[in-house]
Design a protein around this motif. Structure first.
Motif, PDB file in Angstrom:
ATOM      1  N   MET A 111      -5.460 -29.043 -12.646  1.00 45.70           N
ATOM      2  CA  MET A 111      -6.433 -30.079 -12.325  1.00 45.70           C
ATOM      3  C   MET A 111      -5.931 -30.993 -11.225  1.00 45.70           C
ATOM      4  SD  MET A 111      -9.216 -29.662 -13.975  1.00 45.70           S
ATOM      5  CE  MET A 111      -9.978 -31.259 -13.731  1.00 45.70           C
ATOM      6  N   SER A 112      -4.638 -31.318 -11.251  1.00 51.84           N
ATOM      7  CA  SER A 112      -4.057 -32.147 -10.196  1.00 51.84           C
ATOM      8  C   SER A 112      -4.133 -31.443  -8.852  1.00 51.84           C
ATOM      9  CB  SER A 112      -2.597 -32.485 -10.537  1.00 51.84           C
ATOM     10  OG  SER A 112      -2.515 -33.191 -11.755  1.00 51.84           O
ATOM     11  N   ALA A 113      -3.798 -30.157  -8.853  1.00 53.20           N
ATOM     12  CA  ALA A 113      -3.847 -29.392  -7.600  1.00 53.20           C
ATOM     13  C   ALA A 113      -5.269 -29.319  -7.059  1.00 53.20           C
ATOM     14  CB  ALA A 113      -3.281 -27.992  -7.832  1.00 53.20           C
ATOM     15  N   SER A 114      -6.230 -29.085  -7.938  1.00 49.41           N
ATOM     16  CA  SER A 114      -7.632 -29.015  -7.514  1.00 49.41           C
ATOM     17  C   SER A 114      -8.126 -30.363  -6.998  1.00 49.41           C
ATOM     18  CB  SER A 114      -8.515 -28.552  -8.681  1.00 49.41           C
ATOM     19  OG  SER A 114      -8.127 -27.277  -9.130  1.00 49.41           O
ATOM     20  N   PHE A 115      -7.680 -31.445  -7.614  1.00 54.23           N
ATOM     21  CA  PHE A 115      -8.104 -32.776  -7.189  1.00 54.23           C
ATOM     22  C   PHE A 115      -7.635 -33.063  -5.763  1.00 54.23           C
ATOM     23  CE2 PHE A 115      -6.879 -37.230  -6.623  1.00 54.23           C
ATOM     24  CZ  PHE A 115      -8.105 -37.861  -6.769  1.00 54.23           C
ATOM     25  N   PHE A 116      -6.363 -32.796  -5.481  1.00 45.94           N
ATOM     26  CA  PHE A 116      -5.839 -33.092  -4.151  1.00 45.94           C
ATOM     27  C   PHE A 116      -6.403 -32.142  -3.102  1.00 45.94           C
ATOM     28  CE2 PHE A 116      -2.473 -35.079  -6.771  1.00 45.94           C
ATOM     29  CZ  PHE A 116      -2.536 -36.351  -6.228  1.00 45.94           C
ATOM     30  N   LEU A 117      -6.701 -30.897  -3.500  1.00 48.49           N
ATOM     31  CA  LEU A 117      -7.331 -29.975  -2.557  1.00 48.49           C
ATOM     32  C   LEU A 117      -8.718 -30.463  -2.178  1.00 48.49           C
ATOM     33  CD1 LEU A 117      -7.467 -27.275  -1.033  1.00 48.49           C
ATOM     34  CD2 LEU A 117      -8.347 -26.245  -3.139  1.00 48.49           C
ATOM     35  N   ALA A 118      -9.469 -30.874  -3.181  1.00 52.06           N
ATOM     36  CA  ALA A 118     -10.828 -31.340  -2.915  1.00 52.06           C
ATOM     37  C   ALA A 118     -10.831 -32.630  -2.102  1.00 52.06           C
ATOM     38  CB  ALA A 118     -11.575 -31.543  -4.233  1.00 52.06           C
ATOM     39  N   SER A 119      -9.925 -33.555  -2.393  1.00 50.70           N
ATOM     40  CA  SER A 119      -9.899 -34.828  -1.670  1.00 50.70           C
ATOM     41  C   SER A 119      -9.470 -34.664  -0.227  1.00 50.70           C
ATOM     42  CB  SER A 119      -8.963 -35.809  -2.382  1.00 50.70           C
ATOM     43  OG  SER A 119      -7.639 -35.313  -2.391  1.00 50.70           O
ATOM     44  N   SER A 120      -8.817 -33.556   0.103  1.00 55.03           N
ATOM     45  CA  SER A 120      -8.367 -33.356   1.479  1.00 55.03           C
ATOM     46  C   SER A 120      -9.533 -33.193   2.439  1.00 55.03           C
ATOM     47  CB  SER A 120      -7.449 -32.130   1.565  1.00 55.03           C
ATOM     48  OG  SER A 120      -8.160 -30.957   1.239  1.00 55.03           O
ATOM     49  N   PHE A 121     -10.706 -32.792   1.925  1.00 54.42           N
ATOM     50  CA  PHE A 121     -11.855 -32.617   2.804  1.00 54.42           C
ATOM     51  C   PHE A 121     -12.320 -33.946   3.396  1.00 54.42           C
ATOM     52  CE2 PHE A 121     -12.293 -28.894  -0.027  1.00 54.42           C
ATOM     53  CZ  PHE A 121     -12.270 -27.899   0.942  1.00 54.42           C
ATOM     54  N   THR A 122     -12.063 -35.041   2.719  1.00 52.83           N
ATOM     55  CA  THR A 122     -12.536 -36.336   3.211  1.00 52.83           C
ATOM     56  C   THR A 122     -11.681 -36.877   4.350  1.00 52.83           C
ATOM     57  OG1 THR A 122     -11.189 -37.536   1.594  1.00 52.83           O
ATOM     58  CG2 THR A 122     -13.406 -36.911   0.925  1.00 52.83           C
ATOM     59  N   MET A 123     -10.600 -36.207   4.712  1.00 58.81           N
ATOM     60  CA  MET A 123      -9.717 -36.687   5.767  1.00 58.81           C
ATOM     61  C   MET A 123     -10.193 -36.274   7.159  1.00 58.81           C
ATOM     62  SD  MET A 123      -6.006 -35.970   4.016  1.00 58.81           S
ATOM     63  CE  MET A 123      -5.610 -36.636   2.389  1.00 58.81           C
ATOM     64  N   MET A 124     -11.314 -35.501   7.287  1.00 60.73           N
ATOM     65  CA  MET A 124     -11.711 -34.932   8.570  1.00 60.73           C
ATOM     66  C   MET A 124     -12.617 -35.927   9.349  1.00 60.73           C
ATOM     67  SD  MET A 124     -12.316 -30.904   7.577  1.00 60.73           S
ATOM     68  CE  MET A 124     -13.589 -31.250   6.376  1.00 60.73           C
ATOM     69  N   VAL A 125     -13.230 -36.828   8.935  1.00 51.37           N
ATOM     70  CA  VAL A 125     -14.225 -37.525   9.757  1.00 51.37           C
ATOM     71  C   VAL A 125     -14.204 -38.997   9.438  1.00 51.37           C
ATOM     72  CG1 VAL A 125     -15.770 -35.571  10.215  1.00 51.37           C
ATOM     73  CG2 VAL A 125     -15.874 -36.744   8.067  1.00 51.37           C
ATOM     74  N   GLU A 126     -15.226 -39.794  10.021  1.00 52.34           N
ATOM     75  CA  GLU A 126     -15.248 -41.242   9.834  1.00 52.34           C
ATOM     76  C   GLU A 126     -15.557 -41.604   8.396  1.00 52.34           C
ATOM     77  OE1 GLU A 126     -19.464 -40.021  10.728  1.00 52.34           O
ATOM     78  OE2 GLU A 126     -17.454 -39.549  11.490  1.00 52.34           O
ATOM     79  N   THR A 127     -15.184 -42.820   7.987  1.00 57.49           N
ATOM     80  CA  THR A 127     -15.419 -43.292   6.617  1.00 57.49           C
ATOM     81  C   THR A 127     -16.582 -44.269   6.589  1.00 57.49           C
ATOM     82  OG1 THR A 127     -13.833 -45.088   6.928  1.00 57.49           O
ATOM     83  CG2 THR A 127     -13.007 -43.011   5.975  1.00 57.49           C
ATOM     84  N   SER A 128     -17.164 -44.435   5.404  1.00 55.23           N
ATOM     85  CA  SER A 128     -18.306 -45.323   5.238  1.00 55.23           C
ATOM     86  C   SER A 128     -17.831 -46.700   4.799  1.00 55.23           C
ATOM     87  CB  SER A 128     -19.266 -44.743   4.194  1.00 55.23           C
ATOM     88  OG  SER A 128     -20.288 -45.667   3.891  1.00 55.23           O
ATOM     89  N   SER A 129     -18.609 -47.726   5.176  1.00 52.91           N
ATOM     90  CA  SER A 129     -18.275 -49.086   4.775  1.00 52.91           C
ATOM     91  C   SER A 129     -18.811 -49.413   3.378  1.00 52.91           C
ATOM     92  CB  SER A 129     -18.870 -50.077   5.780  1.00 52.91           C
ATOM     93  OG  SER A 129     -20.284 -49.917   5.846  1.00 52.91           O
ATOM     94  N   LYS A 130     -19.619 -48.524   2.790  1.00 56.76           N
ATOM     95  CA  LYS A 130     -20.199 -48.771   1.480  1.00 56.76           C
ATOM     96  C   LYS A 130     -19.253 -48.283   0.394  1.00 56.76           C
ATOM     97  CE  LYS A 130     -24.812 -47.992   3.402  1.00 56.76           C
ATOM     98  NZ  LYS A 130     -26.049 -47.175   3.308  1.00 56.76           N
ATOM     99  N   THR A 131     -19.594 -48.612  -0.841  1.00 52.60           N
ATOM    100  CA  THR A 131     -18.799 -48.145  -1.966  1.00 52.60           C
ATOM    101  C   THR A 131     -19.116 -46.673  -2.238  1.00 52.60           C
ATOM    102  OG1 THR A 131     -20.467 -48.761  -3.599  1.00 52.60           O
ATOM    103  CG2 THR A 131     -18.834 -50.441  -2.962  1.00 52.60           C
ATOM    104  N   LEU A 132     -18.255 -46.024  -3.011  1.00 49.50           N
ATOM    105  CA  LEU A 132     -18.441 -44.609  -3.302  1.00 49.50           C
ATOM    106  C   LEU A 132     -19.746 -44.366  -4.050  1.00 49.50           C
ATOM    107  CD1 LEU A 132     -17.374 -41.712  -3.343  1.00 49.50           C
ATOM    108  CD2 LEU A 132     -16.124 -42.285  -5.441  1.00 49.50           C
TER     109      LEU A 132
END
Length: 380
Positions: A111-132
């Motif tokens: 589960m830890s490995a899957s979590f960090f793999l999935a979160s890596s996709f968010t490192m490619m582009v701009e971030t939002s100013s709103k909450t998740l």
């Protein structure tokens, strides 16, 4: 220690004594024991399990400080059956408590490995100013995004089932271990050159067509595996992975900028990655395990083949009857917004350079009063 006890002869007229012979090289040393005695012979014992059958292999027996290679009972005309001492029971080899600990350790790490793999996709582009939560709410309230996520979930279920149980099926077909590794090697080697032209293929065919091809290719792979009798027949179906993995993922990632609202591209990309690679894989593995229990491995592959076929047909109907116009309007809107942004980014540069080009000649000519300066200013 190897202890023989409660020995019984399996014949009508049993002998009165138990004869045990220990062989040392070419010498055969025999000794007789009373049938009621406990015979203890030192040596090494390996316990083994074959399904529900438990047994013990005894070797290097020691008797009177000599090591012997074999133990025989010459009374072949009257078979003998003895019980082995309780400490050699195979239940010690398969302690359920150890399996439970191993499972939960593996579960936590996976589960830890899957979590960090999935979160890596968010490192490619701009971030939002709103909450998740605000970002997710804005995404899931759009029908075309919801359908896209459901489609990626179904594709992820197919991928997760194959990844989890294909090797198990190949082992049932008596595949050698090196063949299991070759299946992944073939899929990767074929996929490498395809990635160089993946963008071009996606543009030529269109993303929806790639998704439709992926569903029907999964159907072909599932039914192919289900009716496969020879494990070496797996390779033609592994080549088809270029449609269900490489091209599909390129189409999925490049679809995110089309669907994502402004400022939510990172959230959209991360959500798609989690849906396919984490949630989809987990659901596919769980559902696959249940189907294997009910129908067996070939039946589970056939069931997933029907699921992918049905999903492909439904996606065709949804796309051409509902999504096609909405997506065309969305792409046109994105193109207009991009054109406006490009003009706004270029406007300040014109305001700074154009006045300078007009004012500079007169200012320079008045201040310097030289023909050369006037000529230079005019050229500007």
């Amino acid at each position: 220690m190897l202890e023989l006890q409660q020995c019984e002869f399996q014949c009508e007229i049993p002998p009165t004594e138990l004869t045990v012979c220990l062989q040392y090289d070419d010498d055969l040393s025999c000794r007789s024991f009373n049938i009621t005695e406990k015979v203890t012979i030192s040596g090494k014992v390996d316990s083994w399990r074959d399904g529900d059958t438990c047994g013990h292999t005894w070797y290097d027996g020691q008797f009177k400080e000599q090591v012997f290679r074999n133990l025989t009972c010459p009374s072949e005309w009257c078979p003998m059956q003895c019980e082995v001492e309780e400490t050699l029971k195979c239940t010690n080899l398969d302690d359920p408590s150890n399996n439970v600990i191993t499972f939960w350790i593996y579960f936590a790490l996976r589960m830890s490995a899957s979590f960090f793999l999935a979160s890596s996709f968010t490192m490619m582009v701009e971030t939002s100013s709103k909450t998740l939560l605000q970002d997710l709410k804005e995404l899931v309230t759009k029908v075309e995004i919801d359908l896209f996520l459901v489609m990626m979930l179904l594709l992820g279920c197919n991928w997760g089932f194959i990844e989890s149980y294909l090797f198990v099926f190949l082992k049932e077909l008596n595949a050698p271990n090196y063949l299991l590794g070759l299946t992944m090697t073939v899929g990767c080697l074929v996929g490498i050159p395809v990635m160089f032209v993946a963008d071009w293929v996606v543009r030529m065919l269109g993303r929806p067509v790639i998704f439709i091809i992926s569903f029907f290719t999964y159907t072909l792979r599932h039914f192919g595996y289900a009716y496969m009798a020879n494990p070496w027949m797996v390779f033609p179906f592994e080549v088809l992975e270029v449609f269900t993995f490489q091209l599909m993922w390129v189409a999925g990632v490049t679809y995110c900028p089309v669907l994502a609202p402004k400022g939510l591209l990172a959230t959209m990309t991360g959500l798609v990655g989690c849906t396919h690679y984490s949630l989809g894989r987990g659901v596919g593995s769980l559902l696959g395990g249940y189907l294997i229990t009910v129908f067996g491995l070939p039946g589970a592959f056939r069931t997933f083949g029907l699921i992918s076929l049905t999903s492909g047909v439904l996606y065709v109907l949804l796309h051409f009857c509902f999504l096609k116009k909405r997506l065309a309007a969305k792409e046109e809107e994105n193109a207009e917004n991009k054109e406006i942004e490009d003009k706004e980014e270029g406007k300040p540069m014109l305001e700074e350079t154009c006045p300078a080009a007009i004012v500079l000649p007169a200012t320079t000519a008045n201040s310097r009063h030289t023909p050369d300066s006037t000529s230079t200013s005019t050229s500007l």
